[in-house]
Every structure is written in C-alpha cells, then in structure tokens.
Scaffold this motif. Sequence first.
Motif, PDB file in Angstrom:
ATOM      1  N   PRO A 187      -3.250  -1.117   4.675  1.00  0.00           N
ATOM      2  CA  PRO A 187      -2.741  -0.841   3.330  1.00  0.00           C
ATOM      3  C   PRO A 187      -3.859  -0.681   2.300  1.00  0.00           C
ATOM      4  CG  PRO A 187      -1.509  -2.637   4.334  1.00  0.00           C
ATOM      5  CD  PRO A 187      -2.626  -2.301   5.286  1.00  0.00           C
ATOM      6  N   ALA A 188      -4.928  -1.414   2.481  1.00  0.00           N
ATOM      7  CA  ALA A 188      -6.020  -1.356   1.505  1.00  0.00           C
ATOM      8  C   ALA A 188      -6.689   0.013   1.487  1.00  0.00           C
ATOM      9  CB  ALA A 188      -7.048  -2.439   1.816  1.00  0.00           C
ATOM     10  N   ASP A 189      -6.500   0.794   2.567  1.00  0.00           N
ATOM     11  CA  ASP A 189      -7.166   2.095   2.668  1.00  0.00           C
ATOM     12  C   ASP A 189      -6.308   3.248   2.149  1.00  0.00           C
ATOM     13  OD1 ASP A 189      -9.436   1.013   3.736  1.00  0.00           O
ATOM     14  OD2 ASP A 189      -8.821   1.303   5.817  1.00  0.00           O
ATOM     15  N   SER A 190      -5.161   2.956   1.601  1.00  0.00           N
ATOM     16  CA  SER A 190      -4.236   4.029   1.206  1.00  0.00           C
ATOM     17  C   SER A 190      -4.905   5.104   0.357  1.00  0.00           C
ATOM     18  CB  SER A 190      -3.054   3.435   0.427  1.00  0.00           C
ATOM     19  OG  SER A 190      -2.168   2.798   1.315  1.00  0.00           O
ATOM     20  N   ILE A 191      -5.662   4.665  -0.631  1.00  0.00           N
ATOM     21  CA  ILE A 191      -6.260   5.643  -1.543  1.00  0.00           C
ATOM     22  C   ILE A 191      -7.456   6.323  -0.874  1.00  0.00           C
ATOM     23  CG2 ILE A 191      -7.320   5.952  -3.821  1.00  0.00           C
ATOM     24  CD1 ILE A 191      -4.304   5.185  -3.827  1.00  0.00           C
ATOM     25  N   GLN A 192      -8.221   5.547  -0.133  1.00  0.00           N
ATOM     26  CA  GLN A 192      -9.379   6.105   0.570  1.00  0.00           C
ATOM     27  C   GLN A 192      -8.943   7.261   1.473  1.00  0.00           C
ATOM     28  OE1 GLN A 192     -12.231   5.274  -0.571  1.00  0.00           O
ATOM     29  NE2 GLN A 192     -13.114   3.587   0.594  1.00  0.00           N
TER      30      GLN A 192
ATOM     31  N   GLY B 147       0.803  -1.228   0.000  1.00  0.00           N
ATOM     32  CA  GLY B 147       0.000   0.000   0.000  1.00  0.00           C
ATOM     33  C   GLY B 147       0.829   1.266   0.000  1.00  0.00           C
ATOM     34  N   CYS B 148       2.072   1.178  -0.465  1.00  0.00           N
ATOM     35  CA  CYS B 148       2.989   2.325  -0.434  1.00  0.00           C
ATOM     36  C   CYS B 148       2.627   3.358  -1.506  1.00  0.00           C
ATOM     37  CB  CYS B 148       4.406   1.824  -0.668  1.00  0.00           C
ATOM     38  SG  CYS B 148       5.619   3.153  -0.780  1.00  0.00           S
TER      39      CYS B 148
ATOM     40  N   ARG C 103      -7.936  10.256  -0.430  1.00  0.00           N
ATOM     41  CA  ARG C 103      -9.137  10.940  -0.929  1.00  0.00           C
ATOM     42  C   ARG C 103      -9.762  11.784   0.192  1.00  0.00           C
ATOM     43  NH1 ARG C 103     -11.717   6.650  -2.559  1.00  0.00           N
ATOM     44  NH2 ARG C 103     -10.870   6.801  -4.650  1.00  0.00           N
TER      45      ARG C 103
END
Lengths: 394, 302, 752
Positions: free
Chosen positions: B219-224, B23-24, B227
């Motif tokens: 890591p799965a929330d990196s973009i969330q 998730g980097c 945003r």
Amino acid sequence: MENQIKESKTSTVRGFPRHTKKIMKGNFAASEAAQLCRVDFVPAYPITPQTTIIESIADKVAKGDMDANYVNMDSEHSVFAAAMGAALGGSRVFTATAGQGLFYSHELLHAIAHFRLPVVACNVGRPSIPWNIWSDQTDSLAQRDTGWVHYYGESSQEVLDTIIQSYILAETLDLPVMVVLDAFYQSHTSENIWIPDADLVDEFLPSKKLKGNEIDPGKPKDFGGLVPPEHYGKFNTEYWDDVLKVEDLSEKIARRFESHFGRKYSNVEAVNINKNTKIVLVTISSITTTARGVIKKYPDVGLLKLRLFKPFPKKAVIEALKDLPEDAIIANVERNFLGDNEGAIMQEMQRALYGTNYKMHDFYAGVGGKDVPPETIEKIIFMARNNPDYVNWV
Amino acid sequence: MEPSFDFLIKDEKVFSGALSCRGCGWSLLVRHLASILGEETVYVLPASCFSIISGPYPLNDLKGTIVHTVFAAAPATATGVRAALDRRGREDVPVVVLAGDGSTFDIGLQSMSGAASRGENILYIVNNNGAYMNTGIQTSTATPYGAVTTTNPGAKGFKKTWPKDLMGIIAAHNLPYAATCSLAHLDDFRAKIEKALSIKGFRLLMIDGPCPPGHKTDPADSIQIARLAVETKLFPLMEIEHFDYKINYRPEKFVPVEECMKMQGRFKNVFKPGNEEVLKDIQAHTDNHWKRLEALAAMSEN
Amino acid sequence: MLEIRGHARGGQGMVTAFEVLAKIFSQLGDYEVQSFPAFGVERTGAPIQAFLRVARKEILNRSNVYHPHFIIVFDESLLDQVPVFDGLKEGGSLLLNTDRPIKAFKGQCDKVYTVPATKISLDLGLGSKSLPIVNAAMIGAVMRILDADVEIAKKVVAQNVPVKPEANVKSTQVAFESVVGLDNSNELLVEALNTTVEVAEEIPEFSLEENGHHDPKYKVPVWDEPMSKNKTGNWRLLTPSYTTKTPPCSHNCPAGTNVREFVKLAGEQQFDAALDVIFEHNPFPSICGRVCPHFCEQNCNRNSLDKGVNIGAIERFLGDKAKDRVVAEVPVTQKEKVAVIGSGPAGLTAALRLQKKGYATTVFEALPKAGGMMRTGIPKFRLPDEVLDREIADIEKTGVKIELNQRKKVADLEADFDAVITAVGSHIGSSMYLNNEEDLVTEGISFLREFKLFGDRKGIQKGEEVAVIGGGNTAIDVSRTLLRLGAHPTIFYRRTSEQMPAIAHEVEEAYQENVQFEFLKAPISIHKTSEGRIELGLINMELGEKDASGRRKPVKMEGSEHVVIVDRVVAAIGQKFDDFVFNGVEVDPRQGKTDLPSRVPVFCAGDMAWGGTVTEAIGSGNKVAEEVDAFFKKEPYTHEEVLPEVVLPDDINFAYYLPSARHDNKVYYPKDFYENFTEVVAPLKAEQITNEASRCLSCGDCFNCYNCFNYCPDAAVHVDDHGRMRIDYDYCKGCGICVTECPCSSMNFSLS
C-alpha cells in the motif's frame, strides 16, 4: 395525428364538459395523458408496438405543446435508469416501453420501486422470444414482483384516465405505477377519446411537490448505498406498509376522478355477478370489452374485470363475489404464459380467494396476440360448463 | 513562525473513516475531486468499490450527494439527475459519474457512449484499476496484458489480450474534453478537474487507480507505482479536446515497463523464465501506443 | 457440539485457517463440521470474524456463533477494539496470539491460552512484517489445546496452503510446542467436541423487541450521517509518525555542526542565525569553509541526484560575515584553571569551550604565531592570514590567553593549572626510509611551516625540477607553493588519482595550475648525480588486494625500476606528533584523558589523537572540553554515542526534487604564479548562497511540502490546535503512503 378529427365539445351521445372528443389511437391517448400530467422528463427508446407513444411525445415537445425534457436514450435499461435519476432529482417522469424493453429494464424496475420513486410508465404488452410483437401480457405480468403498482386498461380512454390517476397514487405513496395497454387492440386502435381540458387536469392533479426525499444539492445525502442485513428489512417493512394502502387509496382516487371528470373506474368491476351466477369470467384489458358483449347472451355468466392488478385488490375481489354461489365456476382468461402451472390471473385469484370453495379454472386465450373474438369467449363459457380441465388451452 | 499550510486541499469535502483498503486510489482521487467540486455536487455511482467505500447505511463519506445506481447505466441515471436539476434551475450543480473500469469499459460502455453522444452535461470519472476489484479481482477489458486475476489464474497464467483503448473510444465521440490523470501528478490532476469543470458537455477523466490488494502491491507504494506508470509510458498523461490530442507529460528518460510492472505482484508470472518475449511485447506495445499518441498530438498541432 | 469463534484482521488468513481446521477435524474422526466467515465488505486490516462448529452428531444450526466455547484471537490489538468475549460460554477458553506473558490477560476470561504465532510466522518468513500470516501457527495451537493429533493437522496444512508448505507445517509444529496456559483444564472443550448425547441445543432467550416497524426514517433509502462515525484506526498494523532524523551532512561533520540547520537558515537569508548554529560547534567557519574536505558535501544525499550542495561555500560566506561581529569577553566563574598546549584548531576550540564554561584558560604555543597546522601547513593562497588572524583573535576576545613562543611540556604546567590539554598536532614529517634521505630530501611539512612563518625558501630556485612524493594535502600544498616559487613540481604517488587522500578540488586546482602527476610510482632510491642534481629511483606499482582502509593496495611491479633526474625531492608522505609534550614518557595519544602520571589530569586532543583535518581537530577540541568540564564537576563522561538514524539516499524520494546546477566557487588561475599568493578560490555572492542553500534536500527534517496531507487517502492528516501537522490515529489505516511520499524521510513507519 392528422387523422384525428376535432369534434364538438358537447356530444349528443355522451358528453363530458371541459373535454374535447378526438378519434385517437391508444398510444396517442397515452402520450396525451403524459402531456396533461405535465411531466418533466421523458426518457425514450423505440420498440414496437410502443414506439408511437414516444414519437408523439417527441413531436409534442418539438412543437412546444409539451414543456418536458425528452431524451433519446440508448436502451430501455438506460431509459429506466434515467427515469430513476430524474425522479430522484424531483422530476415528474413518464416513459413507455414494451416486451423486450420491459424485460431489459427489469433490474431498474426493482431499483425505482425500492428507491420509492413515483415514476409512471406505460407498457404495451407483447411476449418474448421467439419473436412476437402482438398482444400478450407476459411481459408486464412477469414484472409483478418488482414492487410496481400495475393497472390494466380496458380502453384507450381508460388508459388515459388511469395515467392521470396513477400520478396521484404514485406521488402520494411514493410508489411507481405501470399502466398496461394491449398491443394493437388498444395501441393502434383508433376510437373516441374524451380528452380533458388541461386546466381540468391541473385542478385534479397538482404540479409535483418536493417532499424532501429528493436530491437537494444544499443538503448532501446518500441515496441507496449498501444497507447491512440488520437494517435492510426495515426498509421493506415500511414499503409493505404503503403497499397495504394502495387498494383503498386507488379506489378513493377513482371516486375523486369520477366526481371530477365524470367517468367511473374501480379497482375491479363486477358485471352480472349475483346469486344466480354460475360462471364468472375474470379478465383484464381489452378482452374485457368483448366479454362484456358476449355475456349479454348468457344471464348466468358474470364478468370480473381486474383494473388494478398489483398489489392484487383482494378486498375488492371478495366484495365483488360476495353474492356468488359457492358452486359457481370462476373462469380466468389468461393472455400470458409464465412457465408455471397456472397463469398469472388464476394464481392471484387463488391467493385472493384462499379458503373459499369456488371451482377455479384457467383458460389460455389470445397468447402471443392470437385474436380473441366473441366466439372464443363463448367457447370458454361452453368449456367452463362442461367439466373443464384445471387448465385449458382455448 | 506560523506555518502557512499550503495544502492542495483547502477545504476537505470527504469524511475520514471510508471503507477503502489501505493505499486505495479511489479514496485519494475522490478526496481531491470533491475538494474542487464542493458540497453542491451530485455523484452518481454504479457498482464499484467506491459504492462500498462511500459508506454503508447510515453513513456518507462525501460532503456531497451520492446517488447509487445499477452497474450498467450510471450515465443514464446521471442524465436523469442532470435533467431534473436543470429543470429546478440548478445548472450550476455538477453531476459526476464515479465509475470503475468494469462499469466503464464493459457493462456500462453503451450507457456511457449514449450519454457521451448525447452530449450530456456530465463529468465522467473513471478510476481505472484494471480489474473487477470489488468482486475480488476478476479480469475486465481494462486489465493489462500480463496481469494475473482470479479469472486469468494459475501458476503460469495471465491475461493474454490487450486492454481496450478507452481514450481512443472516447475520442471517437468528439467530446469537448477528455483526459487521463495520475495520482502521482496531483497538480496536473487537479488542473484537469478544474478545466473539465469550466467546460459544458460530456467530459471524461480517466485516473490510473492504485489498488494494493488487486495489483498485489505494498500500500505504501501506491503513488510510486502510479508515478512509474507515467514514467514508463504505460499510462500516458494526455488531453483530448474533440479530435485534438495533447500529451501533458513526456518522461525525461526512458524507463522500461518492467520498472513499473515488477513492483506489482499481479505481473509476477510475466517475470517467470520463458516469458521474456511477453515482456518485450508489452514494451513494444507501449512504445507503439506512445508513438501513435505523438503522431496524433503532432497532427493536432497543425 | 464445539462452537468456536475467531477474531482477526482481514488478510491474516483466519478464514482459511478455519476452513483448514474443518478439514482437519473431518480427518481426525467422524466429525460433522461447519466453518464460515461473517461475510462483510471489510477491507484488508479491518476486524473480521469466522465461525467453526465441530460435532459428533448432525449440526442443526446454520447461523453465526453467538455463544462459543472457545474464542481464538489472531491479533492481540483486537482485544481493545472488538467485543471478542461477547457470549463466551461460562468456563470457556481464549486462545490469543501474543508473545506477552499470559498473566497480562488473566481475568478477561476463565481460561487463557497464548501462542506467539506472529513471532513464529515471521521467523519462518510467512507473510510480511505489516501482515504476518499466522493461520498455520494458530492451527498448531488449537491442536495442542484440544489434545488433537498434530501430525494430521500438519498433513492437512501442507495440502491447503497456497505457498511455502514446509514453512507453514513448521509453524504448526512450533506453535503446537509453544502454547502457554496448558495448566488450564480443556475438559469443557473436549467434552463439547466429543459428546454424542442427544440433547436439544441450548437456545438463548429471544427478544420481543420490535424490528423498526413504523419507523419513518426507513421509508426511503436515503441517509446523511458522516462517515467519520466509522473509525478505521483499528485497521492499522504499521503506524506512520512524524520524526526528525539525522542528515548525512550533520552526521558526517567531525565538528558536530548542525549542517542542515545552518544551510536551511542560509536559504531563508537568516545569515546571523545560521552563523550562530555553526558557532555552537565550530569557531572557525571562515577557515573550514576554505580548507575543510567537507565530509558533509561528500555524503550529501543530493550526490545521488546531481551534485551535493556546496556547503563549504555557504559556511565560508557565513564565516566571513562574522568579521563584523563584536565578541564579548566571557567572565571566569570557575575556580579551576586549564592549560592547553598547542594553539591549533583542537587546542583553540577546547580553550574557547572551557573559557565559555567559565574556566580561565591559557594556550601555550611553541611558535611565534598561533594557529597550529592552520598557520603552518596551509598556504596563504588557500587560507589568507587575515582570515586566520581574525578567527583566532575572536577566540582571544572571549578571554582565552595565548602565550606564544612557549614550548611547554606537561611537567612545566602541572603546578599552576588544574588540568592540561595536550593538542600539539602532527608536525613532524614521516620518513621514506631511503638511504641518503636525510641529506637529499626536503621534508614537506616543515618546508611549508618554515616558508610560511619565516619566508625560508630552502634555496629553491626558479626553474627547478622538483619531485614531490605523496598524495595527501601536504603534497598538493607543497607542489602549489613550489609552483609559486618558480619551480616545476611533479607529484609521484604510489596509488591512482582516485585514491589520493587530498581534497579533490585541491587536486583539480593543482592540476589546472600545471602541477604534474605521476601515478602508481613509488621511490626506491635517491642519489646525487655528478652534476649535483638528484637521481630519484622509482618503481611502477599496480593495484592488488584491498587493504584495511578498503583501498586496493599498491604492489611493486618487479623489473619496472627506472630513474628520473630532478633538482630536488620533497617528501610529503605523512606526519607524526612530537612526544616532547609528555615529558619524554611514552603515552598513547588517544582522545581524552591520558594515563600520564602527573599532579593534574592530562587530556589529549587534536590531530595527535584523532584525525588529520581542521574540522576533526575542532570536533576533538569540543569533546575534550566536555570531558574536562565533566571531570571538574565529577560527572561521568563517556565517548559512547547512540548511533543515530541517518538518512541515506535510499530513504529520499527523489521524485520530488528537480535537478538544479550546483553553484561552484570560481577558481582564480593567474597567468603567472610566480610570487602570487592571492587566494585562489573566490567566494559566492549572497544571492548564490541563498540559491545554493535552497538545493538542500532537508534530509530527515520536514520542510512543509505537505505530501503527507495531500496524498493521504484517508484524510487522516490534520493540523492540530497548536498548528502542527498531526496524524489522526482514529482513522489512519497505516497504508504508509505518507512515509513513501515524504521526500526527505522525516517520517517513521513502525509497528504500533
């Protein structure tokens, strides 16, 4: 520059064809050398007593005399970081600094060396805090272990000539070279300088060739990333192999230089060292000249001038002292203080002469720019004859 | 029907296998950057996570040239590289600094300012993940107020000073182009890279860099989270051309800063009882910063 | 000296575990200890190593452990990825974190111990599913294998874990008790741990191999091998994968229609293909598009963003397109014949399905027209006759026979058919159980039927005040019909408007048409007044506790009794089925095969058995046809269905959907309703249909937004040789960004 008087190309005293004689300060001799070597890139930052080197290069570039990219950086740290970048990009790079500036750039000196970049830099020696701007070699000698080749010039002529030779050495072995001159006694001292014609230099020093290790946008590579323990030492091994070649190559270049330009240089120079010599003064830089004069009074005193200092010219030193009797005294004249038991010169001489029985003594003279007149040299000779201490402050 | 595969990245210029954490942000931002810049690009890297991510000997993550340099002077090295390339007639090859916030906000600020002031023809990318992550999450001057780091530690501790306004500092250099980018707004990010490439001189893009281990996030929330940073105005998307500010994205509705902060374990201490005022302060600071940006943007329009 | 080497993934807590073990040994006795990690740049999830030396004497080695007595593996998957057994001493032991049987690992080394540390840790809430923290559990297992004192270990664990000391200590104890493989001899380990004999450490042979000297490739630190030589797939704990999930629309369609698919095709203007998708489950799209409550729309995930997709309008549009289709007769290929009693949606659907399977099927209808409740219960202004006639006619064209005016019971048919399906619907109105009801109250469902079939107005006069009792669709339809007959209807409902079971837009339309509503009022008495009008006694209600349906139960408010005077009362409070069909035998009308004694099997479907809407009846018809077919073929048939994974609003990433206005059907409100039975709801145009269909979120079905590709930090999403999106598991680290950023939840994320 206005005070430089252009003289006749054919001197009656001592002349070199295809040269122009000028009265010039050491710093200007250095910048003249940079111009003659047709360097591409000069990152710069002012610091006394080096400043006039970069000022004069700025001036040459501004006037169009020199086709180089001159950049005013924000610090010496950035100067050497930029030098590194440009050298990685295949440019022939020159810069100059002094004292604090050299200390500040220490991190980059390692990086440039271990990137195997043929950068040539002048250092005009001065010490650190407490503030002092005068002649002292502590700054450059403190960089002995950065992996740079170090030359110390006795005269401004020698500085100019050594810079030219340095580029050949640097670009042959992929090693950076530092050419050191003394503050004020050289940097700001006007004397006769024989400036070779540009085409003469061009014949000796060809323009820089790319070796394939430089940045090539068409062939992406990684320069200097993380190297794990199992590989790191292999780079050091290769480096060491090339370091071992410096002494011989430096001498070979000096011979070529002599035949091309007519001026003789060696890694070391032995003056009056023979089976009758009782004392040998070991010197670097401008003190050498004064010592040359003084020993004329003393037939049993010899002089060993060190021009190449790093890697230390061990073979040449042993060769120079081959006729010296075992009971002779070696008097090392130090213009540096490294916080150790001995000064840098004696440390290196002891290393080189490990296993011999010479009596070795250290004489601190001229530290922090303290003037070293002939009587100081005489004092050293006197002290050397009369049961000197291991280390002596003159 | 044959799918058309209308990917943002048409031509991949990174290799898989990079040493980035799950998730980097670094890997993702460089993936997009490199895809636009192409292989004939020189990336200059001061010390940062990306120095490691990009590949240890004998590997290179990028289909492009990487020059590793010291922590404090990447813009200077880039200056040298630029000069050498120009000298070789390769003005067309972009020279790009890839730096973290430690290098940019702290140790390399002078070097960056120097290169900016000289107007070096360099694209400077700063991945701002708000701490020294490569060395294990120490406070930098980019670290947000309220974040716990190993140098602002403790069961109740957190950084109690405001992060440096890098974009303000950059703006003061009167540059042709500087912008902030979010990985949650890839089209905007990519457009800004394109725009930066079309301009000569010193250009800077600051990306809000997700860092799951450093921000203590999934890591799965990196973009969330990236945003939400934009939606909460914690990380405004803007462009600065010389002294003109432009806000690229105005959130449609008010989202309180907590919405973004509560997803990040590094802010956990702010949410402990007794710190209600801290949260209010952070909201007020964020609102004021936005107001200031709006004022600057309004001024720029006139 | 005992030498231990650990293998784990970054983040699992192994380095801490080894340090804690060192502390434990120093408390267990006079031990020298040394614990350290193999220092690297690996990130979370990457394989790592740690070392531990414990001895009764001075430890004279500060290098990595190359020849351990004991190997501890914190993550089972490492066995396949890392050479964990390298250098293991002869007779050495392995401790493995696994819950698989120990025999699976025998043969890899002499002595294998296992402990289900992950399970123990997860049970105790240590770490997360993607990264369980197993260190305290592994310590417990080590204690057990070395016959060491677990109490000291628990004390040290409690002092050294940053959070949850109780749970960690518990995991140490549980793991201590859960070690498998204790029949192995631990003699070598215990001996190595405790020996005090002073012997020189065994040093393995050294190699004279050159260390890269004179290799010119090391001259300059420059290199160019691709990073892809480093495979990061072994960092992964959770694995993303592409999948197709069930959308709520399809899941909630009683007929079983693949709603998402036909909406998608409609959006692509592939109307024919879309219609085919509907016909797979529903032969009445024109009807359902008009009258179905659209459970699909009600459950549409788009409701969480703005408004659900107008699926009904799309269905109606597609259904109406079918009027140009030529329907072919289906040949009879099976010997069995089937009778269906009732021509409502369930019966006709069942008949159609069986006919299509090759069975000769006959439908018996008691009334003079086919259609069941679609015919009798839904007024024309909602469902025009020609729509109904056409969709029924299309069924007949396949070969299904419809016998009208044939009121049959099972006994009438068992001689001539091999199976009978009863689908008679619920056409008998329920009673309010009030005095005088039989005389004074008109029953709603029969009123609608008789008016529609025979034009019987039950004497309703223009200007009459009518009280309609009930809140369902019948009440609404009755009221709107009354309105068109010139009466003034008022609906009395015992609950609130929100709780009305009638379709919401029908209620809205009724309201717009000026039907009056009185909520929270229940009838308690009916009397005829001296003027010949009706006095309806009412009582006010209030909402009390929730009942079985989850709605708050209306409770009478004592003392609020009052009356209204009206001209007529119509009751529309529910319907029941007519049990005539079962020969007078009492049968529980459940979906499927009944236990009615008969020569042939009797099945039950439709409203009487399942649910009260057309679509539910269709679903019921589909099911019963399958059951009959299975019966003939002597195949097992079961109602049991695996519950699919349905995409819910929380699964949708709404950041990728912009709000967009729903295309609502226009509703036609004439100035004068009298005798006006024109259809009130207008269709959408083709362009509107396409636009409306494009509002579909495509829940659970990839629509090629490529977020997975665009956001993958590891460039591990590719297009394979077959042109499909694939995740490259050689490199995917399992960050899960693709799963979170998938707008429509068409990805899974689960333990590998």
